[in-house]
Design a protein around this motif. Structure first.
Motif, short mmCIF file in Angstrom:
data_model
loop_
_atom_site.label_atom_id
_atom_site.label_comp_id
_atom_site.label_asym_id
_atom_site.label_seq_id
_atom_site.Cartn_x
_atom_site.Cartn_y
_atom_site.Cartn_z
N MET A 9 0.94 -1.29 0.00
CA MET A 9 0.02 -0.25 -0.12
C MET A 9 0.86 1.37 -0.21
O MET A 9 1.75 1.53 0.80
N MET A 10 0.83 2.08 -1.08
CA MET A 10 1.55 3.13 -1.27
C MET A 10 0.39 4.40 -0.99
O MET A 10 -0.29 4.60 -2.03
N ILE A 11 0.78 5.34 -0.09
CA ILE A 11 -0.05 6.36 0.14
C ILE A 11 0.43 7.61 -0.59
O ILE A 11 1.34 8.09 -0.67
N HIS A 12 -0.59 8.14 -1.34
CA HIS A 12 -0.42 9.46 -2.19
C HIS A 12 -0.30 10.50 -1.21
O HIS A 12 -1.23 10.89 -0.50
N LEU A 13 0.66 11.41 -1.31
CA LEU A 13 1.01 12.29 -0.23
C LEU A 13 0.62 13.76 -0.50
O LEU A 13 0.26 13.92 -1.93
N PRO A 14 0.48 14.69 0.09
CA PRO A 14 0.27 16.05 -0.10
C PRO A 14 1.33 16.60 -1.09
O PRO A 14 2.28 16.14 -0.91
N HIS A 15 0.89 17.34 -2.20
CA HIS A 15 1.85 17.88 -3.15
C HIS A 15 1.57 19.68 -2.99
O HIS A 15 1.22 19.87 -4.33
N ASP A 16 1.89 20.13 -1.90
CA ASP A 16 1.26 21.69 -1.94
C ASP A 16 2.43 22.38 -2.43
O ASP A 16 3.59 22.07 -2.41
N ASP A 17 2.06 23.50 -3.05
CA ASP A 17 3.01 24.52 -3.60
C ASP A 17 3.68 25.12 -2.40
O ASP A 17 3.64 25.06 -1.16
N SER A 18 5.01 25.86 -2.78
CA SER A 18 5.71 26.47 -1.73
C SER A 18 5.42 27.79 -1.73
O SER A 18 6.42 28.46 -1.15
N GLU A 19 4.33 28.57 -2.36
CA GLU A 19 4.25 29.78 -2.31
C GLU A 19 2.95 30.21 -1.13
O GLU A 19 2.39 31.33 -1.33
N CYS A 20 2.57 29.46 -0.34
CA CYS A 20 1.72 29.68 0.93
C CYS A 20 2.02 31.22 1.60
O CYS A 20 3.02 31.34 2.39
N GLY A 21 1.39 32.31 1.11
CA GLY A 21 1.74 33.55 1.70
C GLY A 21 1.82 33.54 3.29
O GLY A 21 2.94 34.15 3.77
N TRP A 22 0.97 32.98 3.76
CA TRP A 22 0.83 32.61 5.42
C TRP A 22 2.17 32.25 5.95
O TRP A 22 2.63 32.64 7.03
N TYR A 23 2.43 31.33 5.48
CA TYR A 23 3.69 30.33 6.12
C TYR A 23 5.02 31.16 5.47
O TYR A 23 5.89 31.38 6.42
N GLN A 24 5.17 31.80 4.43
CA GLN A 24 6.27 32.41 4.19
C GLN A 24 6.33 33.71 4.95
O GLN A 24 7.39 34.15 5.01
N ALA A 25 5.33 34.18 5.61
CA ALA A 25 5.61 35.53 6.03
C ALA A 25 5.76 35.23 7.65
O ALA A 25 6.35 36.25 8.35
N LEU A 26 6.07 33.88 8.20
CA LEU A 26 6.46 33.64 9.30
C LEU A 26 7.94 33.89 9.56
O LEU A 26 8.69 33.65 8.84
N ALA A 27 8.24 33.98 10.74
CA ALA A 27 9.80 33.82 11.22
C ALA A 27 10.23 32.33 11.07
O ALA A 27 9.38 31.34 11.30
N PRO A 28 11.40 32.15 10.71
CA PRO A 28 11.66 30.82 10.30
C PRO A 28 11.65 30.06 11.73
O PRO A 28 11.77 30.54 12.79
N ARG A 29 11.14 28.57 11.62
CA ARG A 29 10.83 27.82 12.61
C ARG A 29 11.55 26.65 12.67
O ARG A 29 11.83 26.17 11.48
N THR A 30 12.09 25.99 13.72
CA THR A 30 12.97 24.79 13.65
C THR A 30 11.86 23.72 13.83
O THR A 30 10.84 23.53 14.75
N ALA A 31 11.79 22.98 12.75
CA ALA A 31 10.88 21.61 12.76
C ALA A 31 11.34 20.74 13.76
O ALA A 31 12.32 20.69 14.08
N CYS A 32 10.05 19.92 14.02
CA CYS A 32 10.43 18.74 15.07
C CYS A 32 11.00 17.70 14.23
O CYS A 32 11.09 17.55 13.01
N GLY A 89 1.90 23.81 9.46
CA GLY A 89 1.48 25.22 8.82
C GLY A 89 1.76 24.89 7.32
O GLY A 89 1.16 26.04 6.56
N GLN A 90 2.45 23.94 6.61
CA GLN A 90 2.55 23.78 5.21
C GLN A 90 1.20 23.25 4.56
O GLN A 90 1.19 23.46 3.32
#
Length: 439
Positions: free
Chosen positions: A1-24, A69-70
């Motif tokens: 079983m292979m799950i089809h994953l999200p394929h979001d663009d990298s241009e979300c303004g809300w996310y790009q407006a944030l200060a850099p965050r360290t991912a878990c 957030g992405q």
């Protein structure tokens, strides 16, 4: 079983407006948990937090395929709506609508407490919402909305074009109805803030896409590229992607809607704009244009819907550019004096709809629970459905749990492809043509 994953663009303004965050960290190796939650959007974060509160000794693993957030929760227009939305407002049973109203207001109160307790900077504000009409079609919808609001017994008032222009900075709209119970926020900032404030017994794994799952005895085991996690109880806050796990297949419609916004307006541009800050307008005609100006001086345009059976992979770059040009036309029609102000970002977000406009909430399989299909109002509904889903899995009882079980059900079955795609695309094209005067 292979799950089809999200394929979001990298241009979300809300996310790009944030200060850099360290991912878990990503999930590495084999681990055990008491509960595993998939999806760290509004629903998944609510599930994990409620489980942690009600079962403080439990080990809770929360997985997301991307950085928090992405995904879809960080891509909406930033409305947290209290009223029954669109078709839910037309339900013939007043008690049904009151249950939805109570559930949404529970979600708003819960979000507000979290924001206050953890000092989450997300432009949270109790500003209400305008529902606006441009032409005769929009005005007819607005009259219908008035009658529904009278039946609901909630406060509202009519705003004429001149009054509205003093708020919006444009004379494009003839009239609007203002309702006071909606909140505005920066969605990516809110979900990231809540993720960073999870209880200690929740372990969040970002960039940990689930590739497959199976059942071993009483445990569900989920496999990622670098590890696995097993637990007797699996809770899915995955919305449209629930079908990728094998449940609600042929019952959910993946729809993407798109937004563009400007860079922050300069002081001189603000003088030409002449309106107020921090308001939101949704269209009286459902297929019309959503309009916002944010606290940081950006004007946002959202319209255009696409059926996306392969999620973000369904939208080519030339399609995005065409959508951006449509947004540009909508922006310049409303704000010709700001025609030189460029867009800084254009993005899309995928969400789940159902043909009968029904939300799913409940048990899918032994040890598997899900809330899915928010029909476009994910912030409030994701929060309350996720919270109540944790209660359901824990065996808790409450009036709110009974209410959400009463207003949800099974999304209707879809016809097979290619009939489904032909039908949905035709319906979207027809709605756009009919609503062209409101765009």
């Amino acid at each position: 079983m292979m799950i089809h994953l999200p394929h979001d663009d990298s241009e979300c303004g809300w996310y790009q407006a944030l200060a850099p965050r360290t991912a878990c960290p990503t999930l590495h190796g084999e681990c055990q948990a008491d509960y595993v939650v998939v999806g760290a959007g509004f629903a998944g974060l609510a599930i994990a937090r409620r489980l942690a509160e009600q079962a403080p000794e439990a080990r809770i693993a929360l997985l997301d395929a991307q950085c928090v957030g992405q995904g879809a929760s960080g891509r909406n227009s930033g409305f947290v709506i209290d009223l029954p939305h669109k078709f839910a407002l037309e339900h013939p049973d007043p008690a049904h609508k009151q249950k939805i109203l109570g559930l949404n207001r529970f979600a708003i109160a819960r979000l507000e407490r979290l924001i206050e307790n953890y000092a989450i900077e997300c432009q949270w504000s109790a500003t209400g919402k305008y529902q606006g009409a441009v032409g005769e079609r929009g005005l007819a919808y607005l009259e219908h909305f008035e009658s529904l609001m009278r039946d609901l017994g909630e406060p509202w008032h009519s705003v004429d074009g001149q009054q509205l222009a003093s708020v919006l900075g444009t004379h494009y709209y003839q009239r609007a109805i203002y309702t006071p119970g909606c909140y505005l926020m920066q969605p990516a900032a809110l979900v990231c803030g809540m993720a960073d404030a999870l209880p200690e017994n929740v372990t969040l794994y970002e960039n940990s896409a689930v590739r497959s799952l199976n059942r071993h005895g009483k445990n569900w085991t989920l496999y990622t590229d670098r590890g696995s996690v097993s637990a007797p109880t699996l809770l899915l806050g995955t919305s449209i992607f629930t079908r990728e796990f094998g449940w609600l297949k042929n019952r959910l419609l993946p729809v993407m809607t798109f937004a563009s916004w400007t860079r922050p307006l300069s002081d001189r541009e603000l003088q030409r704009y002449g309106g107020q800050f921090n308001w939101g307008l949704t269209p009286a005609d459902h297929a019309g244009t959503t309009l916002r100006i944010t606290q940081d001086r950006r004007i946002m345009i959202r319209n255009t819907y696409k059926y996306v059976p392969r999620y973000g992979s369904s939208v080519r770059d030339d399609v995005r550019q065409h959508i951006r040009r449509d947004h540009r036309h909508a922006f310049e029609t409303r704000y010709p004096e700001l025609a030189e102000v460029p867009f800084s970002h254009t993005w899309g977000g995928t969400y789940a709809m159902s043909r009968n406009f029904t939300n799913f909430f409940g048990k899918l399989d032994e040890g598997v629970y899900a809330c899915a299909c928010d029909n476009g109002v994910g912030a409030a509904w994701g929060t309350v459905s996720g919270t109540m889903l944790a209660d359901l899995a824990l065996g808790q009882e409450s009036t709110l749990l009974a209410d959400i079980q009463a207003v949800t059900g099974m999304p209707s079955r879809n016809p097979p492809e290619p009939l489904l795609g032909l039908g949905v695309r035709s319906r979207i094209r027809l709605a756009r043509w009919q609503s062209r005067g409101e765009l």
